[in-house]
Design an enzyme around this catalytic site. Structure first.
Site, PDB file in Angstrom:
ATOM      1  N   CYS A  98       1.914  10.086   5.843  1.00 12.19           N
ATOM      2  CA  CYS A  98       1.625   9.241   4.690  1.00 12.19           C
ATOM      3  C   CYS A  98       2.038   9.913   3.370  1.00 12.19           C
ATOM      4  O   CYS A  98       3.198  10.160   3.130  1.00 12.19           O
ATOM      5  CB  CYS A  98       0.144   8.856   4.713  1.00 12.19           C
ATOM      6  SG  CYS A  98      -0.267   7.438   3.682  1.00 12.19           S
ATOM      7  N   HIS A  99       1.067  10.245   2.510  1.00 13.14           N
ATOM      8  CA  HIS A  99       1.359  10.917   1.245  1.00 13.14           C
ATOM      9  C   HIS A  99       1.423  12.438   1.389  1.00 13.14           C
ATOM     10  O   HIS A  99       1.706  13.133   0.419  1.00 13.14           O
ATOM     11  CB  HIS A  99       0.285  10.568   0.200  1.00 13.14           C
ATOM     12  CG  HIS A  99       0.393   9.176  -0.342  1.00 13.14           C
ATOM     13  ND1 HIS A  99       0.072   8.066   0.416  1.00 13.14           N
ATOM     14  CD2 HIS A  99       0.774   8.704  -1.558  1.00 13.14           C
ATOM     15  CE1 HIS A  99       0.247   6.977  -0.314  1.00 13.14           C
ATOM     16  NE2 HIS A  99       0.671   7.333  -1.505  1.00 13.14           N
ATOM     17  N   GLY A 155      -3.435  10.329   2.021  1.00 15.46           N
ATOM     18  CA  GLY A 155      -4.477   9.929   1.087  1.00 15.46           C
ATOM     19  C   GLY A 155      -4.100  10.336  -0.325  1.00 15.46           C
ATOM     20  O   GLY A 155      -2.925  10.526  -0.646  1.00 15.46           O
ATOM     21  N   ARG A 156      -5.101  10.546  -1.165  1.00 14.03           N
ATOM     22  CA  ARG A 156      -4.818  10.934  -2.550  1.00 14.03           C
ATOM     23  C   ARG A 156      -4.802  12.442  -2.764  1.00 14.03           C
ATOM     24  O   ARG A 156      -4.311  12.934  -3.780  1.00 14.03           O
ATOM     25  CB  ARG A 156      -5.819  10.267  -3.502  1.00 14.03           C
ATOM     26  CG  ARG A 156      -5.551   8.783  -3.692  1.00 14.03           C
ATOM     27  CD  ARG A 156      -6.298   8.192  -4.865  1.00 14.03           C
ATOM     28  NE  ARG A 156      -7.742   8.131  -4.651  1.00 14.03           N
ATOM     29  CZ  ARG A 156      -8.625   8.907  -5.228  1.00 14.03           C
ATOM     30  NH1 ARG A 156      -8.238   9.858  -6.064  1.00 14.03           N
ATOM     31  NH2 ARG A 156      -9.917   8.756  -4.990  1.00 14.03           N
ATOM     32  N   GLU A 188      -1.559  14.550  -3.939  1.00 16.87           N
ATOM     33  CA  GLU A 188      -1.101  14.488  -5.335  1.00 16.87           C
ATOM     34  C   GLU A 188      -1.445  15.769  -6.085  1.00 16.87           C
ATOM     35  O   GLU A 188      -0.621  16.320  -6.820  1.00 16.87           O
ATOM     36  CB  GLU A 188      -1.746  13.306  -6.061  1.00 16.87           C
ATOM     37  CG  GLU A 188      -1.326  11.941  -5.582  1.00 16.87           C
ATOM     38  CD  GLU A 188      -2.027  10.833  -6.343  1.00 16.87           C
ATOM     39  OE1 GLU A 188      -1.527   9.701  -6.318  1.00 16.87           O
ATOM     40  OE2 GLU A 188      -3.092  11.105  -6.958  1.00 16.87           O
ATOM     41  N   TYR A 236       4.833   7.402   3.796  1.00 18.82           N
ATOM     42  CA  TYR A 236       4.439   6.108   3.242  1.00 18.82           C
ATOM     43  C   TYR A 236       5.560   5.669   2.305  1.00 18.82           C
ATOM     44  O   TYR A 236       6.090   6.498   1.546  1.00 18.82           O
ATOM     45  CB  TYR A 236       3.105   6.242   2.500  1.00 18.82           C
ATOM     46  CG  TYR A 236       2.612   4.927   1.949  1.00 18.82           C
ATOM     47  CD1 TYR A 236       2.161   3.932   2.814  1.00 18.82           C
ATOM     48  CD2 TYR A 236       2.639   4.674   0.584  1.00 18.82           C
ATOM     49  CE1 TYR A 236       1.739   2.712   2.324  1.00 18.82           C
ATOM     50  CE2 TYR A 236       2.217   3.450   0.090  1.00 18.82           C
ATOM     51  CZ  TYR A 236       1.766   2.469   0.968  1.00 18.82           C
ATOM     52  OH  TYR A 236       1.354   1.256   0.485  1.00 18.82           O
TER      53      TYR A 236
END
Length: 368
Positions: A293-294, A263-264, A267, A313
């Site tokens: 993923c992320h 997801g975000r 970050e 990802y």
């Protein structure tokens, strides 16, 4: 999605069908939450891809039936082909597991008479009218078993719900005395935290979820990432995910593995020195780390990908390479890889492989 992918991770062959649809078609899903109003709210969820065609399946091919909740049961309960299918499973005394509003279908099929059932509270009048023995859900994680019938109140019931269904299928779990930590953050991907979290709980593992600057009982908002025809994924609001422990009191030595959802959230978590220290502690002790993923943005920042073969990802390939990792192409997107103590996946369609490979590292096994 949680029972669907969890059962696959345990080695069960699982088909999903919908009347008037075929394999490859999608069903839209809904995010239902209790948010302080008199009933639940609804927003748009993920698109769920069917893998079999309703008109081509027969009950005799399967060992059990799962009926999800949501609003779909309202109209499926009026479909005679659906009701006939449910009656076939019931008549053969095969396990039937139904959650939330799914019990509307059971009531319409007349398979609940003199059977003890629970459900989302609003379903009580229909079940009582159909002759069921109502069991009040004292919590929204309530489950009830009556013979071959397993019923549950909401998706909060998933860990016990799935565990009971596995047992009804003749399954047993070994090696589940493990403690697993989830590294969470705001706007992590909805499926990428909830599916592995509840799938591991269903096995009997102790699973904690923490987020920097938050405590047990607080929530993280999640994001629904999906592909809907644009050049990259879309985002919609997901479920609020409740944390079970406080980040400030976490000690890596008390856990057997670390899971990093995508997801975000990664970050900004990758900028947090305490997060980096926690990840390094798991890596330096050789404990399994499973990241999807992320999530690999955090692993790259922590320097734990050096010399490792991994995937992520595709847009995170740069992070992997700059972090010293060897890139493995996720083709197809559900492909996951294990290198030593590291499990990596590209996106939530890979959850069955992702959870299964983590189970292998932990020595957790489901047998039927």
């Amino acid at each position: 999605m949680v029972p669907f992918q969890a059962l696959q991770a345990y080695g069960v062959s699982v088909d999903a069908v919908c009347p008037s649809k075929k394999a490859g078609d999608i069903c839209r899903t809904a995010v239902h939450q209790l948010t302080g109003h008199q009933t639940y709210s609804e927003t748009k969820g993920h698109n769920f891809t069917l893998n079999a065609s309703f008109d081509e399946i027969t009950a005799s091919e399967y060992d059990g039936l799962v009926i999800p909740g949501g609003r779909a049961p309202e109209y499926l309960a009026m479909d005679e082909k659906v009701l006939d299918l449910v009656r076939m499973f019931s008549g053969a005394k095969k396990p039937i597991a139904s959650v939330c509003h799914g019990q509307l279908i059971l009531a319409a099929a007349r398979v609940v008479e003199n059977r003890t059932c629970t459900a989302f509270p609003a379903v009580k009048p229909v079940l009582v009218a159909a002759g069921a023995k109502w069991e009040e859900p004292d919590t929204m994680a309530k489950c009830t078993v009556d013979g071959n019938l397993i019923t549950a109140a909401t998706y909060n019931s998933h860990p016990e719900f799935i565990s009971l269904f596995v047992k009804a299928l003749g399954g047993s779990v070994a090696g589940s005395d493990k403690r697993i930590l989830f590294l969470c953050g705001d706007y992590m991907e909805d499926y990428e935290v909830m599916v592995p979290f509840q799938a591991l709980q269903a096995l009997g593992c102790h699973v904690d979820a923490v987020c920097p600057d938050k405590g047990a009982g607080e929530t993280c908002p999640t994001a629904i990432h999906d592909f809907e025809g644009d050049q990259t994924y879309s985002e919609k609001p997901g479920h609020d995910f409740t944390l079970t422990a406080s980040f400030g009191s976490v000690d890596a030595s008390s856990y057997d593995a670390l899971v990093v959802p995508g997801g975000r959230a990664p970050e900004y978590l990758a900028l947090n020195d305490k997060v980096i220290s926690l990840v390094k502690a798991f890596a330096e002790s050789g404990k399994p780390i499973a990241s999807i993923c992320h999530g690999q943005q955090i692993l790259s920042a922590a320097g734990v990908l050096k010399g490792k073969k991994c995937t992520a990802y595709p847009a995170v390939k740069l992070n992997v390479l700059l972090g010293g990792g060897t890139w493995l192409e996720p083709d197809p997107i559900h492909r996951c890889f294990t290198d030593g103590n590291l499990v990596t996946g590209a996106a939530w369609p890979g959850h069955p492989e992702f959870v299964s490979q983590l189970m292998a590292l932990l020595g957790v096994k489901v047998s039927f």
